[in-house]
Design a protein around this motif. Structure first.
Motif, PDB file in Angstrom:
ATOM      1  N   THR A  55       1.003  -1.311  -0.062  1.00 44.31           N
ATOM      2  CA  THR A  55      -0.096   0.114   0.268  1.00 44.31           C
ATOM      3  C   THR A  55       0.451   1.321   0.046  1.00 44.31           C
ATOM      4  OG1 THR A  55       0.103  -0.111   2.553  1.00 44.31           O
ATOM      5  CG2 THR A  55      -1.656  -1.023   1.509  1.00 44.31           C
ATOM      6  N   LYS A  86      -7.625   4.545   1.908  1.00 44.92           N
ATOM      7  CA  LYS A  86      -6.553   2.839   1.741  1.00 44.92           C
ATOM      8  C   LYS A  86      -7.717   1.885   2.142  1.00 44.92           C
ATOM      9  CE  LYS A  86      -4.042   5.724   5.107  1.00 44.92           C
ATOM     10  NZ  LYS A  86      -3.454   5.540   4.188  1.00 44.92           N
ATOM     11  N   ASP A  95      -7.313   0.739  -2.122  1.00 43.79           N
ATOM     12  CA  ASP A  95      -5.802   0.861  -1.536  1.00 43.79           C
ATOM     13  C   ASP A  95      -4.589  -1.291  -1.324  1.00 43.79           C
ATOM     14  OD1 ASP A  95      -3.254   1.098  -2.377  1.00 43.79           O
ATOM     15  OD2 ASP A  95      -2.599   2.168  -0.802  1.00 43.79           O
TER      16      ASP A  95
END
Length: 244
Positions: A209, A218, A221
């Protein structure tokens, strides 16, 4: 690389504001590769972190490989002082000019994390990695992915891809404000072909990541981490053939 270019880059990386630390997720991928190597190789191994910066990853490598010889190398003294402050063995040197000050065939594992994208001459650097590794030795690399999932979207909307830079002074055309000095960007296909060109084989790729992805993105990701060709960061393990 001219003397003028070399001096400009050295000054850039001596600047305390220039990032020299590795992000945790990509470091964890490199350390996981290293643990796998240590588990099957007979020691003690010599492990060299080329372009170690402030020694954050080197310290993690040393902790993951107790009883093995671990050292960091960088060409900038400011981050080397920080690495030495972590209790690490360090050596000053560059991956390209005048070459790594290590004997040929004397290293078992080279860590080359978040470095290749900063180099004017990555070809000579790969030749140096190959030279210092023993036959059957291991190369552990990480680098930003030009084809990261978010970069595909950025390009579709006519924006500069994340990680790419057009100026050493400030960021233009993409999110973010930190200039990291990226000169080269790889897709997984390009990285694989690049390593094969210089004799490396058996490449295993894993995604990582990107620490600067905005909070709401996130989870996405993390999902793309399982698809290395579209992951934010490429981490790879390749080997110098045992036949040398």
């Amino acid at each position: 690389m001219t003397a003028e270019t070399s001096g400009e880059l050295r000054d850039f990386y001596e600047n305390p504001e220039t990032p020299v630390s590795v992000a945790q997720d990509r470091a964890a991928r490199i350390v996981a590769f290293l643990r796998e190597i240590v588990a099957v190789e007979k020691g003690p191994l010599t492990i060299l972190d080329v372009g170690c910066g402030d020694g954050g990853l080197t310290r993690q490598a040393a902790d993951a490989a107790p009883g093995h010889r671990v050292a960091g190398m960088d060409w900038a003294m400011t981050p080397l002082r920080a690495a030495r402050g972590r209790g690490l063995a360090v050596v000053r040197g560059g991956a390209v000019h005048p070459g790594i000050p290590i004997a040929s065939g004397s290293v078992d594992v080279v860590i080359f994390s978040e470095v290749v994208e900063h180099l004017v001459d990555p070809d000579t650097a790969l030749l140096e990695m190959y030279r210092i590794l023993r036959p059957g030795g291991h190369l552990l690399m990480s680098t930003p992915n030009l084809a990261a999932w978010f970069n595909r979207g950025m390009l579709a909307f006519g924006r500069q891809p994340v990680f790419s830079e057009v100026s050493m002074a400030r960021v233009f055309g993409r999110p973010g404000r930190s200039v990291a000095g990226h000169l080269r960007l790889f897709t997984l296909v390009a990285l694989r072909e690049f390593l094969q060109e210089y004799g490396f084989t058996g490449l295993v790729a894993r995604g990582a990541t990107y620490h600067d992805v905005p909070g709401p993105l996130k989870p996405i990701d993390r999902l793309f981490r399982a698809w290395p060709s579209a992951a934010a960061i490429l981490t790879v393990h390749a080997r110098k053939p045992a036949a040398g």
